[in-house]
Design a protein around this motif. Structure first.
Motif, short mmCIF file in Angstrom:
data_model
loop_
_atom_site.label_atom_id
_atom_site.label_comp_id
_atom_site.label_asym_id
_atom_site.label_seq_id
_atom_site.Cartn_x
_atom_site.Cartn_y
_atom_site.Cartn_z
N THR A 1 -18.70 -34.23 5.94
CA THR A 1 -18.43 -33.85 7.33
C THR A 1 -18.04 -35.11 8.11
O THR A 1 -18.05 -36.21 7.57
CB THR A 1 -19.67 -33.23 8.01
OG1 THR A 1 -20.64 -34.25 8.29
CG2 THR A 1 -20.29 -32.14 7.15
N ASP A 2 -17.77 -34.93 9.39
CA ASP A 2 -17.40 -36.07 10.23
C ASP A 2 -18.58 -36.59 11.04
O ASP A 2 -18.38 -37.31 12.04
CB ASP A 2 -16.24 -35.71 11.16
CG ASP A 2 -16.62 -34.66 12.20
OD1 ASP A 2 -17.74 -34.09 12.12
OD2 ASP A 2 -15.79 -34.39 13.09
N LEU A 3 -19.82 -36.25 10.65
CA LEU A 3 -20.97 -36.65 11.46
C LEU A 3 -21.07 -38.17 11.60
O LEU A 3 -21.33 -38.67 12.70
CB LEU A 3 -22.27 -36.09 10.88
CG LEU A 3 -23.54 -36.41 11.69
CD1 LEU A 3 -23.43 -35.90 13.12
CD2 LEU A 3 -24.78 -35.84 11.00
N ASP A 4 -20.87 -38.91 10.52
CA ASP A 4 -20.92 -40.37 10.61
C ASP A 4 -19.94 -40.91 11.65
O ASP A 4 -20.30 -41.74 12.49
CB ASP A 4 -20.62 -41.00 9.25
CG ASP A 4 -21.86 -41.26 8.41
OD1 ASP A 4 -22.91 -41.61 9.00
OD2 ASP A 4 -21.80 -41.10 7.19
N LYS A 5 -18.71 -40.44 11.60
CA LYS A 5 -17.68 -40.91 12.53
C LYS A 5 -18.03 -40.51 13.96
O LYS A 5 -17.83 -41.30 14.90
CB LYS A 5 -16.32 -40.35 12.13
CG LYS A 5 -15.76 -40.94 10.85
CD LYS A 5 -14.38 -40.36 10.54
CE LYS A 5 -13.80 -40.96 9.27
NZ LYS A 5 -12.47 -40.38 8.93
N TRP A 6 -18.53 -39.29 14.12
CA TRP A 6 -18.89 -38.83 15.47
C TRP A 6 -20.03 -39.67 16.04
O TRP A 6 -20.01 -40.05 17.22
CB TRP A 6 -19.28 -37.36 15.42
CG TRP A 6 -19.56 -36.79 16.78
CD1 TRP A 6 -18.66 -36.23 17.65
CD2 TRP A 6 -20.83 -36.76 17.44
NE1 TRP A 6 -19.30 -35.85 18.80
CE2 TRP A 6 -20.63 -36.17 18.70
CE3 TRP A 6 -22.11 -37.18 17.09
CZ2 TRP A 6 -21.66 -35.98 19.62
CZ3 TRP A 6 -23.15 -37.00 17.99
CH2 TRP A 6 -22.92 -36.40 19.24
N ILE A 7 -21.03 -39.99 15.21
CA ILE A 7 -22.15 -40.82 15.65
C ILE A 7 -21.65 -42.20 16.09
O ILE A 7 -22.02 -42.71 17.15
CB ILE A 7 -23.19 -40.94 14.52
CG1 ILE A 7 -24.00 -39.64 14.39
CG2 ILE A 7 -24.13 -42.13 14.76
CD1 ILE A 7 -24.90 -39.59 13.19
N ALA A 8 -20.78 -42.79 15.29
CA ALA A 8 -20.25 -44.11 15.64
C ALA A 8 -19.41 -44.06 16.91
O ALA A 8 -19.53 -44.93 17.78
CB ALA A 8 -19.42 -44.65 14.47
N ALA A 9 -18.57 -43.04 17.03
CA ALA A 9 -17.69 -42.93 18.19
C ALA A 9 -18.47 -42.72 19.48
O ALA A 9 -18.00 -43.09 20.57
CB ALA A 9 -16.70 -41.79 17.99
#
Length: 202
Positions: free
Chosen positions: A94-102
């Motif tokens: 999923t994109d959870l890592d990217k969303w957390i960082a963003a």
């Protein structure tokens, strides 16, 4: 501290479908989930709603089925981000890592289902990634299990996993305690393995 509320798999399957949550009863957990979502909105804490997808032939969470749909109380509330997943951990594919960082998130508050499966997988992985994690025990839940390895009640599964979380991986609290912490702008404190063990020797 920059929190996000992660609302995991609050889908009809756990209410009126083939995998009903038993403990805590959904009459307790669902109102606490929605209270946490409402409190997060007031506090401008982003809310991530997660939905589990299974193949159409699956007996549970089959995409497009009634059981797969989000519970109406969650579906009608606004989310900052929505994730569909195929594995237990919300991080996997999923994109959870990217969303957390963003969004500069450093603290994840986990609610939803099931305590021992998708919640646990996500909590463990988040802790290993260096995030601060909170779990609202009265806003989650488990069913009972029986298989070749043994038998465990829903209460046992939920209680044991919550105890393990609090020993190292996540601060475990109830929804009232979390809302108060949000209001006061403070973190919840988890315990540690050593003290959790030492208390059993007294």
């Amino acid at each position: 501290m920059r929190r996000a509320l992660l609302v995991i798999d609050v889908q009809n399957e756990y209410f009126s479908g083939q995998l009903p949550i038993e403990y805590p009863p959904v009459a307790v957990s669902l109102p606490n989930i929605t209270r946490a979502m409402d409190a997060a909105r007031v506090a401008e804490i982003p809310v991530v709603v997660v939905q589990h997808d299974a193949p159409e032939q699956s007996p549970i969470f089959a995409q497009g089925s009634e059981g797969w749909k989000l519970h109406p109380e969650v579906a009608r509330r606004q989310a900052s981000h929505q994730i569909n997943k195929a594995y237990a951990s919300v991080f996997t594919d999923t994109d959870l890592d990217k969303w957390i960082a963003a969004n500069s998130i450093d603290t994840l508050t986990v609610v939803g289902y099931m305590t021992h499966n998708c919640n646990a997988s996500t909590i463990f992985e988040a802790a290993h990634k260096g995030l601060t994690v909170e779990f609202l025990a009265d806003a989650g839940g488990s069913p009972s299990y029986e298989n070749a390895a043994g038998k465990a009640s829903a209460e046992e599964i939920h209680r044991v996993f919550s105890t393990v979380f609090h020993s190292s991986f996540a601060a475990v609290a109830n929804t009232d305690e979390w809302i108060a912490a949000v209001r006061d702008g403070r973190a919840l404190e988890r315990d540690n393995i050593y003290q959790s063990y030492q208390r059993t020797r007294k």
